[in-house]
Design a protein around this motif. Structure first.
Motif, PDB file in Angstrom:
ATOM      1  N   SER A   1       1.316 -27.149   1.490  1.00  0.00           N
ATOM      2  CA  SER A   1       2.476 -27.759   2.140  1.00  0.00           C
ATOM      3  C   SER A   1       2.155 -28.146   3.582  1.00  0.00           C
ATOM      4  CB  SER A   1       3.666 -26.794   2.099  1.00  0.00           C
ATOM      5  OG  SER A   1       4.783 -27.348   2.756  1.00  0.00           O
ATOM      6  N   ASP A   2       1.513 -27.241   4.309  1.00  0.00           N
ATOM      7  CA  ASP A   2       1.130 -27.538   5.690  1.00  0.00           C
ATOM      8  C   ASP A   2       0.095 -28.651   5.747  1.00  0.00           C
ATOM      9  OD1 ASP A   2       2.843 -25.566   6.587  1.00  0.00           O
ATOM     10  OD2 ASP A   2       1.288 -24.022   6.707  1.00  0.00           O
ATOM     11  N   PHE A   3      -0.818 -28.633   4.779  1.00  0.00           N
ATOM     12  CA  PHE A   3      -1.863 -29.659   4.693  1.00  0.00           C
ATOM     13  C   PHE A   3      -1.227 -31.046   4.546  1.00  0.00           C
ATOM     14  CE2 PHE A   3      -4.368 -32.288   1.746  1.00  0.00           C
ATOM     15  CZ  PHE A   3      -5.561 -32.421   2.441  1.00  0.00           C
ATOM     16  N   CYS A   4      -0.230 -31.164   3.653  1.00  0.00           N
ATOM     17  CA  CYS A   4       0.428 -32.451   3.425  1.00  0.00           C
ATOM     18  C   CYS A   4       1.222 -32.894   4.654  1.00  0.00           C
ATOM     19  CB  CYS A   4       1.342 -32.372   2.204  1.00  0.00           C
ATOM     20  SG  CYS A   4       0.442 -32.243   0.640  1.00  0.00           S
ATOM     21  N   GLU A   5       1.865 -31.946   5.321  1.00  0.00           N
ATOM     22  CA  GLU A   5       2.624 -32.277   6.526  1.00  0.00           C
ATOM     23  C   GLU A   5       1.695 -32.798   7.621  1.00  0.00           C
ATOM     24  OE1 GLU A   5       5.741 -30.176   9.694  1.00  0.00           O
ATOM     25  OE2 GLU A   5       5.008 -29.087   7.944  1.00  0.00           O
ATOM     26  N   LYS A   6       0.542 -32.180   7.753  1.00  0.00           N
ATOM     27  CA  LYS A   6      -0.441 -32.582   8.767  1.00  0.00           C
ATOM     28  C   LYS A   6      -0.926 -34.013   8.541  1.00  0.00           C
ATOM     29  CE  LYS A   6      -5.142 -31.502  10.342  1.00  0.00           C
ATOM     30  NZ  LYS A   6      -6.293 -30.584  10.174  1.00  0.00           N
ATOM     31  N   HIS A   7      -1.137 -34.382   7.284  1.00  0.00           N
ATOM     32  CA  HIS A   7      -1.678 -35.707   6.958  1.00  0.00           C
ATOM     33  C   HIS A   7      -0.600 -36.707   6.532  1.00  0.00           C
ATOM     34  CE1 HIS A   7      -5.908 -34.471   7.222  1.00  0.00           C
ATOM     35  NE2 HIS A   7      -5.543 -33.343   6.636  1.00  0.00           N
ATOM     36  N   ALA A   8       0.673 -36.357   6.690  1.00  0.00           N
ATOM     37  CA  ALA A   8       1.798 -37.224   6.326  1.00  0.00           C
ATOM     38  C   ALA A   8       1.716 -37.664   4.873  1.00  0.00           C
ATOM     39  CB  ALA A   8       1.869 -38.439   7.246  1.00  0.00           C
ATOM     40  N   LEU A   9       1.511 -36.683   3.984  1.00  0.00           N
ATOM     41  CA  LEU A   9       1.478 -36.933   2.553  1.00  0.00           C
ATOM     42  C   LEU A   9       2.758 -36.405   1.924  1.00  0.00           C
ATOM     43  CD1 LEU A   9      -2.180 -35.752   1.783  1.00  0.00           C
ATOM     44  CD2 LEU A   9      -1.413 -38.083   2.281  1.00  0.00           C
ATOM     45  N   GLU A  10       3.255 -37.093   0.921  1.00  0.00           N
ATOM     46  CA  GLU A  10       4.461 -36.680   0.198  1.00  0.00           C
ATOM     47  C   GLU A  10       4.059 -35.911  -1.056  1.00  0.00           C
ATOM     48  OE1 GLU A  10       8.217 -38.703  -2.231  1.00  0.00           O
ATOM     49  OE2 GLU A  10       6.689 -39.950  -1.263  1.00  0.00           O
ATOM     50  N   ILE A  11       4.481 -34.662  -1.148  1.00  0.00           N
ATOM     51  CA  ILE A  11       4.129 -33.834  -2.302  1.00  0.00           C
ATOM     52  C   ILE A  11       4.832 -34.372  -3.543  1.00  0.00           C
ATOM     53  CG2 ILE A  11       4.269 -31.522  -3.313  1.00  0.00           C
ATOM     54  CD1 ILE A  11       4.113 -30.355  -0.517  1.00  0.00           C
ATOM     55  N   ILE A  12       4.086 -34.472  -4.643  1.00  0.00           N
ATOM     56  CA  ILE A  12       4.640 -34.953  -5.908  1.00  0.00           C
ATOM     57  C   ILE A  12       4.281 -33.973  -7.013  1.00  0.00           C
ATOM     58  CG2 ILE A  12       4.549 -37.392  -5.264  1.00  0.00           C
ATOM     59  CD1 ILE A  12       1.959 -37.635  -6.864  1.00  0.00           C
TER      60      ILE A  12
ATOM     61  N   LEU B   1      -4.048 -29.423 -10.950  1.00  0.00           N
ATOM     62  CA  LEU B   1      -4.199 -30.125  -9.682  1.00  0.00           C
ATOM     63  C   LEU B   1      -2.887 -30.172  -8.927  1.00  0.00           C
ATOM     64  CD1 LEU B   1      -6.435 -33.161 -10.703  1.00  0.00           C
ATOM     65  CD2 LEU B   1      -7.113 -30.877  -9.980  1.00  0.00           C
ATOM     66  N   LEU B   2      -2.988 -30.330  -7.631  1.00  0.00           N
ATOM     67  CA  LEU B   2      -1.844 -30.488  -6.741  1.00  0.00           C
ATOM     68  C   LEU B   2      -1.739 -31.959  -6.379  1.00  0.00           C
ATOM     69  CD1 LEU B   2      -2.689 -27.455  -4.439  1.00  0.00           C
ATOM     70  CD2 LEU B   2      -0.995 -27.493  -6.277  1.00  0.00           C
ATOM     71  N   GLY B   3      -0.534 -32.520  -6.438  1.00  0.00           N
ATOM     72  CA  GLY B   3      -0.366 -33.956  -6.212  1.00  0.00           C
ATOM     73  C   GLY B   3       0.318 -34.282  -4.910  1.00  0.00           C
ATOM     74  N   ALA B   4      -0.114 -35.379  -4.281  1.00  0.00           N
ATOM     75  CA  ALA B   4       0.518 -35.863  -3.051  1.00  0.00           C
ATOM     76  C   ALA B   4       0.331 -37.375  -2.971  1.00  0.00           C
ATOM     77  CB  ALA B   4      -0.087 -35.191  -1.832  1.00  0.00           C
ATOM     78  N   ARG B   5       1.321 -38.035  -2.367  1.00  0.00           N
ATOM     79  CA  ARG B   5       1.278 -39.501  -2.251  1.00  0.00           C
ATOM     80  C   ARG B   5       1.050 -39.900  -0.788  1.00  0.00           C
ATOM     81  NH1 ARG B   5       5.786 -40.309  -4.384  1.00  0.00           N
ATOM     82  NH2 ARG B   5       5.086 -40.851  -6.499  1.00  0.00           N
TER      83      ARG B   5
END
Length: 251
Positions: free
Chosen positions: A70-81, A4-8
């Motif tokens: 990476s672009d997905f997280c930037e779009k939704h203001a998520l921090e990659i973990i 899985l890919l993680g984001a906060r």
């Protein structure tokens, strides 16, 4: 197992406070949300529904197309973990530590403040239906945590998981009052014949701090008698408790 890919969820993320459906994170361009680890409780929610409400600090685990993550997280203001080996079938487990909280006085007096608060929040989430409740026999638990917005405004947070019986919530309220606490708010739910309740209290006298050991001991004594009291109340028998002195002829 699929990695899985993680984001906060950050405090400025538009997903904070929204359901998975409204946030658009459930299925977005080949990236799928599958698990969420609650920031408040550390509990992992598997197979997240569209109506699950996301909060700041929640850790989200996705699967699917990693090329655009990476672009997905930037779009939704998520921090990659770092997912640290978390897969669709396995996730970090905090269950044992939280379920030990409240079963003994030492777990309250010597417990870490963050762990106590996590245990309280977990029970609150279970009452609201945001977290699953384990079935089967479980020990009675009394969790006491503190929450202070200032020196003058301190709340005592009390969470209780015990067998249900008639009059239980009233007995708990009276016990808290007898130990110098008045209720601000409370929530309760009966699940599989167990009563789950959380109590946000404050001291009746602001100049005093209620003794947590005394509060825990009084509630624990009350709740461990729940099964006996439930049986006698159903049969219409009145119970009187008495202490037998050493000089009694009964000995």
């Amino acid at each position: 197992d699929e990695l899985l890919l993680g984001a906060r969820v950050t405090q400025w993320s538009p997903a904070a406070g929204r359901t998975v459906r409204r946030s658009g994170l459930g299925n977005s361009g080949g990236i799928y949300l599958v698990n969420v680890r609650r920031a408040a409780t550390g509990n992992v929610q598997y197979g997240v529904s569209k109506d699950f409400v996301l909060s700041v600090g929640d850790e989200l685990y996705f699967t699917g197309d990693i090329s655009g993550f990476s672009d997905f997280c930037e779009k939704h203001a998520l921090e990659i973990i770092a997912a640290e080996g978390v897969t669709c079938d396995t996730a970090p487990s905090y269950h044992d530590a939280r379920n030990d909280v409240g079963t003994t006085l030492e777990s309250i007096t010597q417990g870490d403040a963050a762990v106590l608060l996590q245990a309280f929040n977990l029970l609150s989430d279970q009452i609201a239906g945001r977290e699953p409740v384990e079935s089967g026999l479980k020990p009675t638990r009394v969790i006491i945590a503190g929450e202070a917005s200032s020196e003058e405004d301190r709340a005592e947070l009390i969470a209780i998981d015990c067998p249900d019986r008639s009059g239980l919530l009233m007995d708990i309220t009276q016990t808290l009052f007898q130990h110098g606490l008045k209720m601000r708010t409370s929530e309760a739910q009966v699940i599989d014949e167990r009563s789950l309740s959380v109590w946000r209290c404050e001291a009746i006298d602001p100049s005093t701090v209620p003794d947590r050991e005394e509060v825990w001991s009084a509630l624990s004594e009350l709740l461990h008698l729940s099964k006996e009291v439930a049986v006698t109340r159903k049969s219409g028998i009145r119970v009187v408790r008495a202490t037998v002195p050493r000089s009694s002829d009964l000995i």
